[in-house]
Design a protein around this motif. Structure first.
Motif, PDB file in Angstrom:
ATOM      1  N   THR A  62      14.904 -37.870   2.409  1.00 27.39           N
ATOM      2  CA  THR A  62      16.138 -37.169   2.078  1.00 27.39           C
ATOM      3  C   THR A  62      15.845 -35.682   1.907  1.00 27.39           C
ATOM      4  OG1 THR A  62      18.013 -37.080   0.561  1.00 27.39           O
ATOM      5  CG2 THR A  62      15.884 -37.573  -0.411  1.00 27.39           C
ATOM      6  N   ARG A  63      16.696 -34.860   2.484  1.00 30.98           N
ATOM      7  CA  ARG A  63      16.463 -33.408   2.466  1.00 30.98           C
ATOM      8  C   ARG A  63      17.759 -32.692   2.126  1.00 30.98           C
ATOM      9  NH1 ARG A  63      12.917 -33.358   8.061  1.00 30.98           N
ATOM     10  NH2 ARG A  63      11.253 -34.738   7.280  1.00 30.98           N
ATOM     11  N   PRO A  64      17.652 -31.555   1.419  1.00 37.99           N
ATOM     12  CA  PRO A  64      18.860 -30.808   1.063  1.00 37.99           C
ATOM     13  C   PRO A  64      19.499 -30.161   2.279  1.00 37.99           C
ATOM     14  CG  PRO A  64      16.899 -29.610   0.396  1.00 37.99           C
ATOM     15  CD  PRO A  64      16.424 -30.950   0.860  1.00 37.99           C
ATOM     16  N   GLY A  65      20.826 -30.169   2.310  1.00 36.58           N
ATOM     17  CA  GLY A  65      21.556 -29.583   3.422  1.00 36.58           C
ATOM     18  C   GLY A  65      21.695 -28.077   3.297  1.00 36.58           C
ATOM     19  N   LEU A  66      21.815 -27.426   4.437  1.00 34.18           N
ATOM     20  CA  LEU A  66      22.008 -25.978   4.504  1.00 34.18           C
ATOM     21  C   LEU A  66      23.376 -25.679   5.081  1.00 34.18           C
ATOM     22  CD1 LEU A  66      18.481 -24.939   5.871  1.00 34.18           C
ATOM     23  CD2 LEU A  66      19.250 -24.990   3.486  1.00 34.18           C
ATOM     24  N   ALA A  67      23.925 -24.527   4.683  1.00 31.09           N
ATOM     25  CA  ALA A  67      25.253 -24.118   5.130  1.00 31.09           C
ATOM     26  C   ALA A  67      25.134 -23.252   6.383  1.00 31.09           C
ATOM     27  CB  ALA A  67      25.972 -23.381   4.007  1.00 31.09           C
ATOM     28  N   ALA A  68      26.218 -22.580   6.743  1.00 31.11           N
ATOM     29  CA  ALA A  68      26.238 -21.731   7.942  1.00 31.11           C
ATOM     30  C   ALA A  68      25.270 -20.565   7.793  1.00 31.11           C
ATOM     31  CB  ALA A  68      27.656 -21.222   8.177  1.00 31.11           C
ATOM     32  N   PRO A  69      24.717 -20.059   8.897  1.00 29.67           N
ATOM     33  CA  PRO A  69      23.745 -18.957   8.833  1.00 29.67           C
ATOM     34  C   PRO A  69      24.364 -17.695   8.234  1.00 29.67           C
ATOM     35  CG  PRO A  69      23.749 -19.978  11.004  1.00 29.67           C
ATOM     36  CD  PRO A  69      24.926 -20.517  10.285  1.00 29.67           C
ATOM     37  N   LEU A  70      23.514 -16.885   7.572  1.00 29.10           N
ATOM     38  CA  LEU A  70      23.915 -15.607   7.010  1.00 29.10           C
ATOM     39  C   LEU A  70      23.001 -14.512   7.536  1.00 29.10           C
ATOM     40  CD1 LEU A  70      24.573 -16.558   3.267  1.00 29.10           C
ATOM     41  CD2 LEU A  70      26.264 -16.156   5.046  1.00 29.10           C
ATOM     42  N   PRO A  71      23.542 -13.321   7.781  1.00 27.67           N
ATOM     43  CA  PRO A  71      22.690 -12.248   8.311  1.00 27.67           C
ATOM     44  C   PRO A  71      21.747 -11.647   7.274  1.00 27.67           C
ATOM     45  CG  PRO A  71      24.929 -11.471   7.959  1.00 27.67           C
ATOM     46  CD  PRO A  71      24.951 -12.943   7.715  1.00 27.67           C
ATOM     47  N   GLY A 100       7.011 -22.129   3.561  1.00 25.68           N
ATOM     48  CA  GLY A 100       7.646 -22.233   4.864  1.00 25.68           C
ATOM     49  C   GLY A 100       8.464 -21.012   5.228  1.00 25.68           C
ATOM     50  N   GLY A 101       8.474 -19.989   4.373  1.00 26.76           N
ATOM     51  CA  GLY A 101       9.187 -18.767   4.685  1.00 26.76           C
ATOM     52  C   GLY A 101      10.661 -18.853   4.305  1.00 26.76           C
ATOM     53  N   ILE A 102      11.413 -17.826   4.714  1.00 31.57           N
ATOM     54  CA  ILE A 102      12.832 -17.706   4.378  1.00 31.57           C
ATOM     55  C   ILE A 102      13.670 -18.362   5.470  1.00 31.57           C
ATOM     56  CG2 ILE A 102      14.701 -16.093   3.898  1.00 31.57           C
ATOM     57  CD1 ILE A 102      12.607 -14.081   3.001  1.00 31.57           C
ATOM     58  N   ALA A 103      14.565 -19.240   5.076  1.00 32.18           N
ATOM     59  CA  ALA A 103      15.472 -19.851   6.042  1.00 32.18           C
ATOM     60  C   ALA A 103      16.577 -18.849   6.402  1.00 32.18           C
ATOM     61  CB  ALA A 103      16.080 -21.124   5.458  1.00 32.18           C
ATOM     62  N   THR A 148      14.000 -22.035  -3.293  1.00 35.91           N
ATOM     63  CA  THR A 148      14.785 -21.272  -4.261  1.00 35.91           C
ATOM     64  C   THR A 148      15.980 -20.655  -3.549  1.00 35.91           C
ATOM     65  OG1 THR A 148      13.414 -19.314  -3.893  1.00 35.91           O
ATOM     66  CG2 THR A 148      12.803 -20.761  -5.722  1.00 35.91           C
ATOM     67  N   GLN A 149      16.991 -20.334  -4.330  1.00 36.20           N
ATOM     68  CA  GLN A 149      18.221 -19.800  -3.756  1.00 36.20           C
ATOM     69  C   GLN A 149      18.872 -18.857  -4.761  1.00 36.20           C
ATOM     70  OE1 GLN A 149      20.257 -20.682  -0.641  1.00 36.20           O
ATOM     71  NE2 GLN A 149      20.938 -18.701  -1.415  1.00 36.20           N
ATOM     72  N   GLU A 150      19.226 -17.650  -4.298  1.00 40.91           N
ATOM     73  CA  GLU A 150      19.992 -16.709  -5.108  1.00 40.91           C
ATOM     74  C   GLU A 150      21.469 -16.849  -4.747  1.00 40.91           C
ATOM     75  OE1 GLU A 150      18.834 -14.582  -7.401  1.00 40.91           O
ATOM     76  OE2 GLU A 150      16.706 -15.033  -7.121  1.00 40.91           O
ATOM     77  N   LEU A 173      20.204 -13.672   0.817  1.00 42.63           N
ATOM     78  CA  LEU A 173      21.191 -14.660   0.413  1.00 42.63           C
ATOM     79  C   LEU A 173      20.876 -16.048   0.927  1.00 42.63           C
ATOM     80  CD1 LEU A 173      24.448 -12.581   1.052  1.00 42.63           C
ATOM     81  CD2 LEU A 173      23.057 -12.702  -1.020  1.00 42.63           C
ATOM     82  N   CYS A 174      19.746 -16.191   1.603  1.00 40.94           N
ATOM     83  CA  CYS A 174      19.380 -17.476   2.197  1.00 40.94           C
ATOM     84  C   CYS A 174      18.333 -18.184   1.342  1.00 40.94           C
ATOM     85  CB  CYS A 174      18.836 -17.256   3.619  1.00 40.94           C
ATOM     86  SG  CYS A 174      20.053 -16.547   4.744  1.00 40.94           S
ATOM     87  N   ALA A 175      18.157 -19.471   1.600  1.00 46.69           N
ATOM     88  CA  ALA A 175      17.190 -20.269   0.851  1.00 46.69           C
ATOM     89  C   ALA A 175      15.763 -19.879   1.243  1.00 46.69           C
ATOM     90  CB  ALA A 175      17.441 -21.752   1.107  1.00 46.69           C
ATOM     91  N   ARG A 176      14.861 -19.937   0.279  1.00 47.00           N
ATOM     92  CA  ARG A 176      13.439 -19.632   0.509  1.00 47.00           C
ATOM     93  C   ARG A 176      12.633 -20.910   0.292  1.00 47.00           C
ATOM     94  NH1 ARG A 176      12.156 -13.989  -0.221  1.00 47.00           N
ATOM     95  NH2 ARG A 176      14.057 -12.764  -0.571  1.00 47.00           N
ATOM     96  N   VAL A 177      11.978 -21.372   1.311  1.00 51.53           N
ATOM     97  CA  VAL A 177      11.153 -22.580   1.232  1.00 51.53           C
ATOM     98  C   VAL A 177       9.721 -22.170   0.922  1.00 51.53           C
ATOM     99  CG1 VAL A 177      10.333 -24.621   2.461  1.00 51.53           C
ATOM    100  CG2 VAL A 177      12.662 -23.783   2.854  1.00 51.53           C
TER     101      VAL A 177
END
Length: 469
Positions: free
Chosen positions: A260-269, A280-283, A176-178, A273-277
C-alpha cells in the motif's frame, strides 16, 4: 411633590405680592446684584435644588436684561422663549396670565416628554421582542449547525499516481509535505492509499503547525488498518485555533516490500509544494490530501472508522461517533411508494451536508447506509428537518440492524416516529434492544400523514452512533 416656581428679584417683591398669583406657586427670591453660583443652583436646580420646585421663568425689575439672559440660559430649552417678565406698575395686570401660560407650557412639555418616553418604551419593547425572536432563531441555527458535519478546508484529489519507496529499500517509505494553505481548527486529515494494507508493518503520521510548531497529530498504526482509498486521521483542533500552514511527515515500514502506498495529486510547478521522499528526491506532485475543519471551542464527536488515538471509554460507558459525510452521501433508496415520483426521493445535499429522504405519502420512504462497521452499537441519532414552510406534516424515524438482513417496513414495524410540522426540526433516535457489533445497515425513514407529499423536503443531518465501550 414638585411645585411650579418663579425666580423673583427682591426689588419687585412688593409689586408681585399685589398681583395675586395662582395658588401653590413658589417664589424663589434672589438679589441680582449679589447672586452667585449657589443662588442659581438653588433656583434652577429643580426638584434637586432643595426647594421642591421647578423654575418656570423669572420676575425681574426694569433694566435687568443681563440677569434675564443669564437666567434664560439655565432653563430647559422648552422653557426659554418668553422666560422673563419685567415687573412694573403698568405690566402688573398681565402677570397672572403670564404665570398661567408658563405653567401650561411646562405641562405641555411634560406631556410631550411622556408621550415620547412611552413611544420609546414601546419601540424598545418591540426591539426586545425582535431581539428575542432573532436570538431564538440564532440559537436554533447554532444548535442546528453544531450537528452538521465538518467544513472541507483543503482538497487535493488523487491523480492515481503513488509515491514509490527509494531504490533498494522496498520495505521503507518516508516522505514529508509542506501545506502552504493556512488552516485552522483542523479536525481530520484524509490521506489516499493505493490498496488495503497487509502483513506485518507499521506506519506513522505526524502533522504539526508550521508557525507555532504545535502538534496536531502523531499517530502510529499497523499497516493492516489502512483501507483502499481515503483514510481519515484524527487531529487535535486546539493546536490550530489560529490559521497557519501545516507540515506532514508520513512513514511506512515493513519487513517485506510495501504494497500500500500513499497517493499523489496533480503535478505542481513549484517543488517546494511537492512531497519529498527520503532517499528518493523531490516528487513533482503533492500528497493527495483532504483537511476537515471545525469551529474553535466546539466539541465534535469522533467519526466512525477514524485512525488515531481516541480515549477508550470505560466498560459500560458510551461514546458518540458520527458518520462521515461520504458515507451518508452514499445512502440509497431501498423502499418507497408504489408510484415513483419524477424526482429523486433520496439525494445528498452537499452544501448543507444533509440527506434528503422525501416522503411519498403514508408508505414510508426508506434510505439505507449499508455495511457500517460498529462495535457495541446501542443507539442511532440524527437531526431531522422539514425544511419547506409549505411542507405537509411529516414523520421521521431511524432503524439499525445487522448488515445483509432483509426487512420490509410497514405499520407493524416497531419504530419511534418524530412528528414535525412545516419548517420544524428536532432530534430523532432509535435504540437497539441489544448492542450490535460488526457490520450494520442504518435506515432513515420518512412518511406523511396523508397521501399528499407536496413540498415535504425532509432532511437528515449529523447521523451519530452511540457505541458502548
Amino acid at each position: 411633590m414638585i411645585s411650579p416656581g418663579f425666580a423673583i428679584d427682591v426689588s419687585v417683591r412688593a409689586l408681585v405680592a399685589e398681583a395675586g398669583l395662582p395658588a401653590g406657586v413658589a417664589l424663589l427670591e434672589f438679589d441680582p446684584a449679589t447672586a452667585g453660583r449657589d443662588d442659581w443652583d438653588r433656583i434652577c436646580g429643580g426638584a434637586h435644588g432643595g426647594d421642591g420646585s421647578i423654575c418656570l421663568g423669572g420676575l425681574l425689575g426694569p433694566g435687568r436684561e443681563d440677569t434675564g439672559v443669564a437666567l434664560t440660559a439655565l432653563l430647559p430649552e422648552a422653557l426659554r422663549e418668553d422666560a422673563v417678565f419685567s415687573v412694573t406698575k403698568e405690566s402688573l395686570p398681565g402677570l397672572a396670565a403670564w404665570c398661567w401660560r408658563r405653567m401650561s407650557l411646562i405641562l405641555g412639555a411634560a406631556l410631550d416628554a411622556q408621550v415620547s418616553s412611552q413611544l420609546a418604551s414601546a419601540n424598545l419593547r418591540a426591539h426586545a421582542e425582535n431581539l428575542e425572536q432573532s436570538l431564538a432563531l440564532a440559537e436554533a441555527a447554532f444548535a442546528d449547525f453544531r450537528k452538521e458535519p465538518l467544513r472541507l478546508g483543503l482538497q487535493l484529489e488523487p491523480g492515481f499516481v503513488y509515491a514509490e519507496p527509494p531504490a533498494g529499500e522496498p520495505g521503507s517509505l518516508e516522505l514529508t509535505q509542506e501545506i502552504p494553505a493556512a488552516l485552522g481548527n483542523v479536525m481530520y486529515l484524509d490521506l489516499f492509499f493505493s490498496q488495503a494494507g497487509a502483513g506485518l508493518g507499521q506506519g506513522r503520521l505526524v502533522a504539526t503547525a508550521a508557525a507555532s510548531g504545535a502538534l496536531l497529530c502523531d499517530h502510529r498504526f499497523p499497516l493492516t488498518d489502512i483501507v483502499q482509498g481515503w483514510n481519515r486521521f484524527i487531529c487535535l483542533p486546539e493546536a490550530t485555533r489560529r490559521k497557519q500552514p501545516l507540515r506532514l511527515a508520513l512513514s511506512l515500514h515493513a519487513p517485506q516490500p510495501i504494497e500500500t502506498r500513499p497517493g499523489l495529486a496533480a503535478p505542481l510547478p513549484d517543488p517546494d509544494l511537492c512531497a519529498r521522499v527520503e532517499g528518493g528526491g523531490i516528487a513533482t506532485r503533492p500528497l493527495a490530501l483532504r483537511a476537515w475543519c471545525g469551529i474553535a471551542g466546539l466539541r465534535y464527536p469522533r467519526q466512525a472508522g477514524t485512525l488515531g488515538p481516541a480515549p477508550a471509554p470505560a466498560a459500560g460507558e458510551t461514546e458518540l461517533l458520527s458518520l462521515p459525510a461520504e458515507l451518508v452521501a452514499g445512502a440509497t433508496i431501498c423502499q418507497a411508494a408504489r408510484e415513483a415520483p419524477d424526482f429523486s426521493a433520496v439525494s445528498y445535499d452537499a452544501e448543507t451536508q444533509s440527506l434528503l429522504v422525501h416522503p411519498l405519502g403514508r408508505t414510508p420512504t426508506v434510505a439505507r447506509v449499508a455495511r457500517v462497521k460498529v462495535s457495541g452499537l446501542t443507539a442511532v441519532t440524527a437531526l431531522a428537518q422539514l425544511r419547506h414552510f409549505d411542507a405537509q406534516p411529516t414523520d421521521f424515524a431511524l432503524f439499525a440492524q445487522p448488515a445483509g438482513q432483509v426487512i420490509r417496513f410497514d405499520t407493524a414495524t416497531q419504530l419511534t416516529w418524530l412528528h414535525l410540522q412545516a419548517g420544524e426540526w428536532g432530534d430523532v433516535r432509535y435504540a437497539l434492544a441489544e448492542p450490535l457489533s460488526g457490520l450494520a445497515d442504518i435506515y432513515m425513514l420518512t412518511r406523511n400523514q396523508s397521501d399528499d407529499y407536496h413540498l415535504s423536503w425532509a432532511f437528515f443531518r449529523g447521523l451519530q452512533l452511540a457505541c458502548r465501550g
